[in-house]
Design an enzyme around this catalytic site. Structure first.
Site, PDB file in Angstrom:
ATOM      1  N   ASP A  33       0.652   4.905   2.048  1.00 60.65           N
ATOM      2  CA  ASP A  33      -0.064   5.401   3.220  1.00 60.65           C
ATOM      3  C   ASP A  33      -1.078   6.481   2.856  1.00 60.65           C
ATOM      4  O   ASP A  33      -0.764   7.448   2.139  1.00 60.65           O
ATOM      5  CB  ASP A  33       0.925   5.976   4.236  1.00 60.65           C
ATOM      6  CG  ASP A  33       1.685   4.893   4.972  1.00 60.65           C
ATOM      7  OD1 ASP A  33       1.171   3.761   5.072  1.00 60.65           O
ATOM      8  OD2 ASP A  33       2.808   5.177   5.442  1.00 60.65           O
ATOM      9  N   HIS A  41       0.833  -1.204   0.000  1.00 61.14           N
ATOM     10  CA  HIS A  41       0.000   0.000   0.000  1.00 61.14           C
ATOM     11  C   HIS A  41       0.868   1.255   0.000  1.00 61.14           C
ATOM     12  O   HIS A  41       2.069   1.199   0.263  1.00 61.14           O
ATOM     13  CB  HIS A  41      -0.915   0.021   1.230  1.00 61.14           C
ATOM     14  CG  HIS A  41      -0.178   0.183   2.519  1.00 61.14           C
ATOM     15  ND1 HIS A  41       0.588  -0.822   3.071  1.00 61.14           N
ATOM     16  CD2 HIS A  41      -0.075   1.247   3.365  1.00 61.14           C
ATOM     17  CE1 HIS A  41       1.134  -0.394   4.197  1.00 61.14           C
ATOM     18  NE2 HIS A  41       0.763   0.870   4.395  1.00 61.14           N
ATOM     19  N   ARG A  43       5.214   6.442  14.041  1.00 56.67           N
ATOM     20  CA  ARG A  43       5.079   6.897  12.654  1.00 56.67           C
ATOM     21  C   ARG A  43       4.389   8.246  12.566  1.00 56.67           C
ATOM     22  O   ARG A  43       3.358   8.472  13.209  1.00 56.67           O
ATOM     23  CB  ARG A  43       4.276   5.890  11.825  1.00 56.67           C
ATOM     24  CG  ARG A  43       4.356   6.145  10.312  1.00 56.67           C
ATOM     25  CD  ARG A  43       3.351   5.306   9.555  1.00 56.67           C
ATOM     26  NE  ARG A  43       2.026   5.921   9.537  1.00 56.67           N
ATOM     27  CZ  ARG A  43       0.947   5.379   8.967  1.00 56.67           C
ATOM     28  NH1 ARG A  43       1.045   4.186   8.384  1.00 56.67           N
ATOM     29  NH2 ARG A  43      -0.208   5.990   8.992  1.00 56.67           N
ATOM     30  N   HIS A  87       4.693  -0.004   0.071  1.00 54.83           N
ATOM     31  CA  HIS A  87       5.491  -0.712   1.072  1.00 54.83           C
ATOM     32  C   HIS A  87       4.663  -1.804   1.737  1.00 54.83           C
ATOM     33  O   HIS A  87       3.434  -1.829   1.645  1.00 54.83           O
ATOM     34  CB  HIS A  87       6.080   0.245   2.112  1.00 54.83           C
ATOM     35  CG  HIS A  87       5.075   0.991   2.924  1.00 54.83           C
ATOM     36  ND1 HIS A  87       4.392   2.092   2.453  1.00 54.83           N
ATOM     37  CD2 HIS A  87       4.632   0.805   4.189  1.00 54.83           C
ATOM     38  CE1 HIS A  87       3.578   2.553   3.385  1.00 54.83           C
ATOM     39  NE2 HIS A  87       3.704   1.780   4.449  1.00 54.83           N
TER      40      HIS A  87
END
Length: 315
Positions: free
Chosen positions: A138, A136, A306, A291
């Site tokens: 983000d 995907h 994150r 990723h």
């Protein structure tokens, strides 16, 4: 590293905070003597000699910005930074996005999503323990998807836990002509809910979403092929996690096209595998990459922080 001219296209970045003098606190910061070492991979570079706990002046930031565009993934080793310093560095690149799963925010720092399989004293998960199980980009399900993400290692497992990155410029460039023609000008629907209940049924990490949260992540159309706003390069912009269908084509044609694109977008020749070391901070470009989290044994603790930077409306 070959240094290219500054890109002709730019994105707007958040205005830096200023002190009483009206000057950004890093404007007069001393330069840091750092180097950018490209990996022998289809993407990625390590930044050596840069301490992200220290202010980064404009000239150094410009070098880093260029390196990020050139290599798509930057790895900063052994960064002993606080959450506040993580947030401050992230904000140099643009406004930050708040993830819809607010129960996994780092207390005191809503900009940080905890990516973690750790449980608290009551046995409740403190973070999103199953993040990244499918390829995907983000927040591609947002009208303004993420420019990039910065993931900082807090606690790593003794085995596993790697993150894979796939270069979507190479993916697009390598498409057969017939497939390029078939997707030219097409748009696809991206939805955060595409696999949410499937994942929720398999593991304890994901809470049931409220009506307000569901309204916050309504499906959005995105171009199947997007143009990077800073470099002008084309990249595939579909993923097995969030892309549900190609619009304005029959359902069976949509399924067939997506199956071909998903397979092509993660072929081994365009993938870099990051093996984490303690205190790594990894910064990747969601406009250029997909990723995937490789996973680790359930009994081994993995905890990372994150941030995600808001990008532009894809074109």
């Amino acid at each position: 590293m070959t240094v290219l001219p500054a890109p002709s296209r730019t994105t707007s970045r958040a205005a830096p905070p200023t002190g009483a003098t009206g000057v950004a606190p890093w404007s007069d910061a001393p330069s840091q003597d750092f180097q950018v070492h490209a990996f022998d991979e289809p993407l990625g570079a390590e930044v050596v000699g840069l301490d992200l706990s220290r202010p980064l002046n404009d000239a150094d930031f410009a070098r880093l910005h260029r390196a990020h565009l050139d290599h798509h993934v930057l790895v900063f080793r052994d960064q002993r930074i606080t959450p506040a310093e993580h947030v401050a560095f992230s904000r140099r690149w643009g406004p930050l996005q708040i993830h819809v799963l607010r129960n996994f925010q780092l207390p005191g720092h809503p900009e940080i999503l905890q990516v973690s399989n750790v449980r608290d004293a009551q046995g409740q998960p403190v973070g999103l323990g199953d993040a990244g199980q499918y390829w995907h980009s983000d927040l591609s399900y947002k009208e303004r998807p993420s420019l990039g993400s910065l993931l900082h290692a807090q606690e790593l497992p003794a085995e596993g836990g790697d993150t894979l990155f796939a270069n979507q410029h190479h993916a697009y460039d390598g498409l057969p002509l017939a497939l390029k023609t078939a997707i030219a000008g097409k748009r696809a629907e991206h939805s955060y809910l595409a696999r949410y209940e499937e994942l929720r049924a398999r593991n304890p990490w994901r809470p049931k979403l409220s009506a307000e949260q569901i309204a916050e992540v309504k499906p959005v159309p995105q171009p199947v092929v997007r143009t990077h706003p800073e470099t002008g390069r084309r990249a595939l912009f579909v993923s097995e996690h969030f892309t549900t269908r190609i619009l304005d084509v029959p359902e069976d044609e949509s399924r067939d096209l997506l199956a071909q694109l998903f397979e092509h977008s993660s072929r081994k020749s365009i993938v870099y595998r990051h093996r984490w070391l303690p205190h790594d901070l990894v910064f990747w470009d969601n406009r250029s990459l997909l990723h995937l989290a490789a996973g680790c044994p359930d009994h081994l603790r993995r905890h990372l922080h994150r941030t995600t930077i808001e990008g532009d409306v894809p074109a």
